[in-house]
Design a protein around this motif. Structure first.
Motif, PDB file in Angstrom:
ATOM      1  N   HIS A 163       0.981  -1.151   0.005  1.00 54.51           N
ATOM      2  CA  HIS A 163       0.024   0.046  -0.009  1.00 54.51           C
ATOM      3  C   HIS A 163       0.918   1.211   0.039  1.00 54.51           C
ATOM      4  O   HIS A 163       1.714   1.320   0.818  1.00 54.51           O
ATOM      5  CB  HIS A 163      -0.967   0.179   1.257  1.00 54.51           C
ATOM      6  N   TYR A 164       0.664   2.190  -0.873  1.00 56.68           N
ATOM      7  CA  TYR A 164       1.283   3.468  -0.777  1.00 56.68           C
ATOM      8  C   TYR A 164      -0.144   4.538  -0.265  1.00 56.68           C
ATOM      9  O   TYR A 164      -0.789   4.843  -1.359  1.00 56.68           O
ATOM     10  CB  TYR A 164       1.903   3.908  -1.936  1.00 56.68           C
ATOM     11  N   GLY A 180      -1.707  -4.579 -10.300  1.00 57.10           N
ATOM     12  CA  GLY A 180      -1.812  -4.943  -8.894  1.00 57.10           C
ATOM     13  C   GLY A 180      -1.860  -6.757  -8.664  1.00 57.10           C
ATOM     14  O   GLY A 180      -1.699  -7.188  -7.753  1.00 57.10           O
ATOM     15  N   HIS A 181      -2.303  -7.244  -9.729  1.00 58.74           N
ATOM     16  CA  HIS A 181      -2.816  -8.567  -9.559  1.00 58.74           C
ATOM     17  C   HIS A 181      -1.894  -9.211 -11.076  1.00 58.74           C
ATOM     18  O   HIS A 181      -1.567  -8.893 -12.070  1.00 58.74           O
ATOM     19  CB  HIS A 181      -4.244  -8.913 -10.094  1.00 58.74           C
ATOM     20  N   ILE A 196       6.769  -4.373  -6.484  1.00 58.39           N
ATOM     21  CA  ILE A 196       7.331  -5.941  -6.196  1.00 58.39           C
ATOM     22  C   ILE A 196       8.798  -6.010  -6.104  1.00 58.39           C
ATOM     23  O   ILE A 196       9.394  -6.399  -4.940  1.00 58.39           O
ATOM     24  CB  ILE A 196       6.787  -6.931  -7.228  1.00 58.39           C
ATOM     25  N   ILE A 197       9.585  -5.420  -6.955  1.00 62.18           N
ATOM     26  CA  ILE A 197      10.957  -5.200  -7.139  1.00 62.18           C
ATOM     27  C   ILE A 197      11.524  -4.565  -5.876  1.00 62.18           C
ATOM     28  O   ILE A 197      12.504  -4.916  -5.300  1.00 62.18           O
ATOM     29  CB  ILE A 197      11.625  -5.006  -8.360  1.00 62.18           C
ATOM     30  N   HIS A 243      -3.572   0.636  -3.409  1.00 68.23           N
ATOM     31  CA  HIS A 243      -3.344  -0.691  -3.071  1.00 68.23           C
ATOM     32  C   HIS A 243      -2.489  -1.167  -4.351  1.00 68.23           C
ATOM     33  O   HIS A 243      -3.202  -1.621  -5.302  1.00 68.23           O
ATOM     34  CB  HIS A 243      -4.643  -1.476  -2.791  1.00 68.23           C
ATOM     35  N   ALA A 244      -1.194  -0.990  -4.323  1.00 65.37           N
ATOM     36  CA  ALA A 244      -0.329  -1.170  -5.805  1.00 65.37           C
ATOM     37  C   ALA A 244      -0.063  -2.407  -5.891  1.00 65.37           C
ATOM     38  O   ALA A 244      -0.061  -2.924  -7.361  1.00 65.37           O
ATOM     39  CB  ALA A 244       1.178  -0.355  -5.520  1.00 65.37           C
ATOM     40  N   VAL A 245       0.022  -3.317  -5.134  1.00 62.36           N
ATOM     41  CA  VAL A 245       0.384  -4.776  -5.048  1.00 62.36           C
ATOM     42  C   VAL A 245      -0.881  -5.666  -4.356  1.00 62.36           C
ATOM     43  O   VAL A 245      -0.923  -5.421  -3.155  1.00 62.36           O
ATOM     44  CB  VAL A 245       1.608  -5.280  -5.010  1.00 62.36           C
ATOM     45  N   GLN A 246      -1.698  -6.250  -5.105  1.00 59.00           N
ATOM     46  CA  GLN A 246      -2.710  -6.982  -4.380  1.00 59.00           C
ATOM     47  C   GLN A 246      -2.710  -8.413  -4.201  1.00 59.00           C
ATOM     48  O   GLN A 246      -3.688  -9.166  -5.051  1.00 59.00           O
ATOM     49  CB  GLN A 246      -3.920  -6.334  -4.959  1.00 59.00           C
TER      50      GLN A 246
END
Lengths: 297, 239
Positions: free
Chosen positions: B10-11, B215-216, B43-44, B15-18
């Motif tokens: 989360h930023y 994010g998926h 992710i990286i 919700h950037a990566v879900q």
């Protein structure tokens, strides 16, 4: 003014200027890395002088040993200040750390008044440093030659460290890009602690030499040298070690020579530095060695 | 070698990566492709320890040890564990020379003789860096900077190297040159995590690929299969 007088004043100017320069290096190194003006830096200078005073009086150490202990203690104080007052604010907006710096400065000064009392104290001066000698018709103190010489050696050592050792490489990297440097495996907080340690040691060394030249110390003695050294750092281009030294020398020269040539201005002596600051900020805010921050995308 | 399961980032309110799960086997090139903002860089950056408050699990198994949980570790610890990164935008230190940039990449090491050998190896991989070894990094061209970023990431002798958008802003010929080198490094045994918007280039060299959208993970398959997949073709390879 006679030539002899001029030469004498010239040496005075170099002595004062190299002290400004040594103090300015601490400002410039910390600013270069953290973009923080460490307002407590001038107070470290005062602590250095006091540590020698108590080392030689309360603890009866020989003067030379007291100097070494005082420099180490001041260096540790600098690291401690970073640890307590600045490190927790590393991710905070820059203004927060600045406010913290001002608070630390007031805290150290007030605490010193409580602990050391506000009375000025006389400082022991080793005779060999303060017995004047004569070359032709010029009278000089050994101190007047030794201060610039010591400063020169310290700056050379520091430059060697910054440009030829691993921690120096890390310092130069951090000053440009802290996140990338961290990704490459540099333990940034240690390098920052080292920076504070070195800067504080230099400030203490100059505080001790300052106290030899003007042999009275008090808890507020660091304020004006601190301001002026900061101006020297801005004049030289903040972030640049060579610039800090050069800025210090120019400022020292200006102050001493202005008063020497125009004695009627002696009351305004402390104002010169601030006029210089205004001029620099108006006409060349990056200072002499300052870099423009251009980013290549 | 690297197992990510149910990663969330989360930023602020975004919700950037879900809930992303990825698997990177030893010795392979795995790529994450997707549009801008799909969460690739997040992710990286989570793997590198640059994202505070990432949730889930990122487990790294070094060749000579048991699995280590990377979440909660600091960025400066990664190179010591054997993971290095060439960040997005290359992030060359512009005022340091090419050689100094490489030395900084080896900062965690103390075996000076071997460091010199590795600098030599990087110069062999990228002869143009040798010609410019005394030049400040900021004076290099974009392609040379990318080579330096990859070379610098190799200097800590990692087991896993992560490349964030190495083709960004480079001419096609240079992209090919860089990707050939990535292949070569991989053939020498390096595991590679490649994050790319240039899907064609990435899929042509990747053993396995994940496609990210907002994010998926929306698709995953061996690289060459995705290259011919009609949906991927339409969305990422220009039809």
């Amino acid at each position: 003014m006679s030539l002899d007088m001029f030469i004498q004043q010239f040496f005075n100017a170099i002595t004062l200027g190299s002290l400004y320069g040594l103090i300015a290096i601490g400002y410039t190194m910390v600013y270069g890395i953290l973009r923080l003006i460490n307002f407590a830096h001038g107070d470290i200078l005062m602590l250095g002088a006091y540590f020698v005073f108590f080392g030689t009086t309360t603890f009866c150490l020989p003067w030379g040993l007291a100097v070494v202990v005082a420099i180490l203690a001041a260096s540790a104080t600098g690291i401690l200040i970073d640890r307590i007052a600045y490190r927790p604010l590393r991710e905070a907006p820059r203004i927060s750390a600045l406010i913290s710096a001002i608070a630390v400065s007031f805290f150290i000064e007030s605490l010193s008044v409580v602990l050391f009392t506000g009375l000025p104290r006389p400082v022991y001066q080793p005779e060999w440093l303060t017995t004047a000698f004569q070359i032709g018709s010029i009278r000089l103190l050994p101190l007047t030659l030794l201060v610039p010489a010591i400063s020169f050696v310290l700056v050379m050592l520091l430059l060697w460290m910054v440009y030829h050792t691993k921690p120096g490489l890390a310092m130069r990297a951090i000053s440009k890009d802290i996140e990338t440097t961290r990704l490459l495996g540099v333990r940034v907080d240690r390098i920052i602690a080292l920076t504070f340690g070195i800067g504080s040691a230099l400030a203490a060394a100059s505080g001790i030499m300052w106290a030899l030249r003007y042999p009275q110390i008090n808890p507020y003695m660091g304020i004006f040298p601190g301001f002026k050294a900061f101006i020297a750092a801005v004049l030289g281009g903040i972030g640049s070690i060579q610039g800090a030294m050069l800025g210090g020398l120019i400022l020292g020269m200006l102050e001493i020579m202005a008063v020497a040539f125009l004695p009627s201005l002696s009351g305004f002596r402390d104002a010169f530095a601030f006029i210089v600051l205004l001029l620099v900020l108006f006409y060349k805010p990056t200072g002499i060695f300052g870099e423009h921050t251009e980013e290549k995308i | 070698m690297l197992n990510i399961s149910d990663l969330h980032v989360h930023y602020g309110g975004i919700h950037a990566v879900q809930g992303v799960s990825l698997h990177i086997p030893r010795g392979q090139i795995v790529t994450l492709i997707g549009a801008n903002g799909a969460g690739k860089s997040s992710i990286i950056r989570s793997i590198s320890g640059l994202v505070k408050g990432a949730k889930g699990s990122i487990e790294f198994t070094p060749s000579n040890g048991s699995p280590i949980q990377l979440l909660g570790k600091r960025p400066e610890d990664m190179v010591r564990l054997g993971i290095s990164m060439s960040p997005e935008g290359r992030r060359i230190l512009p005022h340091l020379t090419v050689r100094e940039n490489l030395l900084l990449g080896a900062y965690s090491r103390t075996d000076n003789a071997a460091i010199e050998e590795d600098i030599e190896r990087v110069y062999t991989l990228f002869p143009r860096l040798r010609e410019r070894h005394w030049q400040p990094g900021g004076t290099l061209s974009g392609g040379e900077q990318q080579m330096l970023a990859v070379g610098r990431a190799l200097m800590c002798r990692p087991e896993l190297i992560m490349l964030d958008e190495p083709s960004l802003g480079l001419a096609p010929l240079l992209v090919k040159e860089i990707f050939d080198i990535i292949l070569r490094i991989n053939r020498d045994g390096m595991t590679v995590l490649l994050v790319e918007q240039n899907a064609l280039a990435a899929l042509s060299i990747a053993h396995y690929a994940y496609v990210l959208e907002v994010g998926h993970v929306v698709m995953e398959a061996p690289g060459h299969e995705l290259l011919t997949d009609p949906k991927v073709k339409a969305a990422y390879l220009g039809g």
